[in-house]
Design a protein around this motif. Sequence first.
Motif, PDB file in Angstrom:
ATOM      1  N   ARG A   1      27.761  18.498   0.775  1.00 52.36           N
ATOM      2  CA  ARG A   1      27.523  19.590   1.518  1.00 52.36           C
ATOM      3  C   ARG A   1      27.261  19.147   3.088  1.00 52.36           C
ATOM      4  O   ARG A   1      26.578  18.374   3.298  1.00 52.36           O
ATOM      5  CB  ARG A   1      26.316  20.412   1.203  1.00 52.36           C
ATOM      6  CG  ARG A   1      26.259  21.541   2.457  1.00 52.36           C
ATOM      7  CD  ARG A   1      24.869  22.365   2.283  1.00 52.36           C
ATOM      8  NE  ARG A   1      23.522  21.558   2.443  1.00 52.36           N
ATOM      9  CZ  ARG A   1      23.380  21.279   3.881  1.00 52.36           C
ATOM     10  NH1 ARG A   1      23.768  21.712   4.687  1.00 52.36           N
ATOM     11  NH2 ARG A   1      22.153  20.437   3.948  1.00 52.36           N
ATOM     12  N   PRO A   2      28.492  19.386   3.889  1.00 52.05           N
ATOM     13  CA  PRO A   2      28.370  18.931   5.241  1.00 52.05           C
ATOM     14  C   PRO A   2      26.912  19.347   5.917  1.00 52.05           C
ATOM     15  O   PRO A   2      26.668  20.650   5.651  1.00 52.05           O
ATOM     16  CB  PRO A   2      29.798  19.327   6.084  1.00 52.05           C
ATOM     17  CG  PRO A   2      30.058  20.392   4.915  1.00 52.05           C
ATOM     18  CD  PRO A   2      29.508  20.216   3.636  1.00 52.05           C
ATOM     19  N   ASP A   3      26.537  18.769   7.145  1.00 50.92           N
ATOM     20  CA  ASP A   3      25.559  19.441   7.942  1.00 50.92           C
ATOM     21  C   ASP A   3      25.903  20.348   9.032  1.00 50.92           C
ATOM     22  O   ASP A   3      25.339  21.276   9.106  1.00 50.92           O
ATOM     23  CB  ASP A   3      24.756  18.194   8.859  1.00 50.92           C
ATOM     24  CG  ASP A   3      24.178  17.236   7.604  1.00 50.92           C
ATOM     25  OD1 ASP A   3      23.280  17.527   6.798  1.00 50.92           O
ATOM     26  OD2 ASP A   3      24.395  15.955   7.614  1.00 50.92           O
ATOM     27  N   VAL A   4      27.270  20.080   9.296  1.00 50.45           N
ATOM     28  CA  VAL A   4      27.571  20.891  10.437  1.00 50.45           C
ATOM     29  C   VAL A   4      29.258  21.011  10.188  1.00 50.45           C
ATOM     30  O   VAL A   4      29.840  20.094   9.765  1.00 50.45           O
ATOM     31  CB  VAL A   4      27.566  20.287  11.745  1.00 50.45           C
ATOM     32  CG1 VAL A   4      28.088  21.189  12.889  1.00 50.45           C
ATOM     33  CG2 VAL A   4      26.149  20.100  12.217  1.00 50.45           C
ATOM     34  N   ILE A   5      29.826  22.226  10.434  1.00 51.98           N
ATOM     35  CA  ILE A   5      31.253  22.407  10.555  1.00 51.98           C
ATOM     36  C   ILE A   5      31.604  22.893  11.909  1.00 51.98           C
ATOM     37  O   ILE A   5      30.936  24.037  12.506  1.00 51.98           O
ATOM     38  CB  ILE A   5      31.819  23.502   9.444  1.00 51.98           C
ATOM     39  CG1 ILE A   5      31.582  22.939   7.860  1.00 51.98           C
ATOM     40  CG2 ILE A   5      33.100  23.756   9.921  1.00 51.98           C
ATOM     41  CD1 ILE A   5      31.750  24.199   7.240  1.00 51.98           C
TER      42      ILE A   5
END
Length: 256
Positions: free
Chosen positions: A79-83
């Motif tokens: 899961r990315p921290d930021v998009i």
Amino acid sequence: MDVMNHTSSFLLPSIPIDNKPALTYALIVLNQRLPRFTPLLWNHAQLRLCADGGANRIYDEMPDLFPNEDPLDVRNRYRPDVIKGDMDSIRTEVLAFYKDLGTKTVDESLDQDTTDLHKCIAHIQEITPGVEKPNWCILVAGALGGRFDHEIGNINVLCRFSNIRIVLLSEDSLIQLLPKSHHHEIHILSSVEGPHCGLIPIGMPSANTTTTGLQWDLNNTEMRFGGLVSTSNIVREGKITVQSDSDLLWTISIKN
């Protein structure tokens, strides 16, 4: 002049304890096919960002790298921290999926003067004090291949953030900037990279560049577009040294 050391140890399953320089990594994923070693980069990184449609790549392609696992488990784990970006490429269901997992989203659709990669690097600068110091390195997956104007835009970002270590990565090669403000020592990991490499002046010609450790070393050599550039060179030693009066791009092949 100070010496800047470089190594591609982020391509190894684990980074040796005595590795120098000891770096803190951030990872940015762009909207190109994921390199097979993306999970390694992910595990080494302290911060993970997707540039707009890069989130589609993580959602769609990361499960393909773990064919024996449940795709949902893989998506939950990576899961990315930021998009961040202008949000013109990310699919609605992908954005919703990661929002539900707690990923921060930053819509900068009003800014059409900078690329999504530029926006992500600026975000890392904003939230991470000291990112400009030499112990930070930003890895960019999917930065090469695809549209040529996108590649040139990514290379331009190297020049715009020349005070930050940034490595552009694809499945088969990497590119990074060697600023003229330093002498450079590049420590070659022959198990994962080489032997093909190149040194290319960027922004302006180089009146003199000197190297050691290459099959065709440069000795106070002038390089310019329209003249000589050091492409299709070969690594011959475990340490390459580079001195130049101009910023140079260093590129080396990545082994399959």
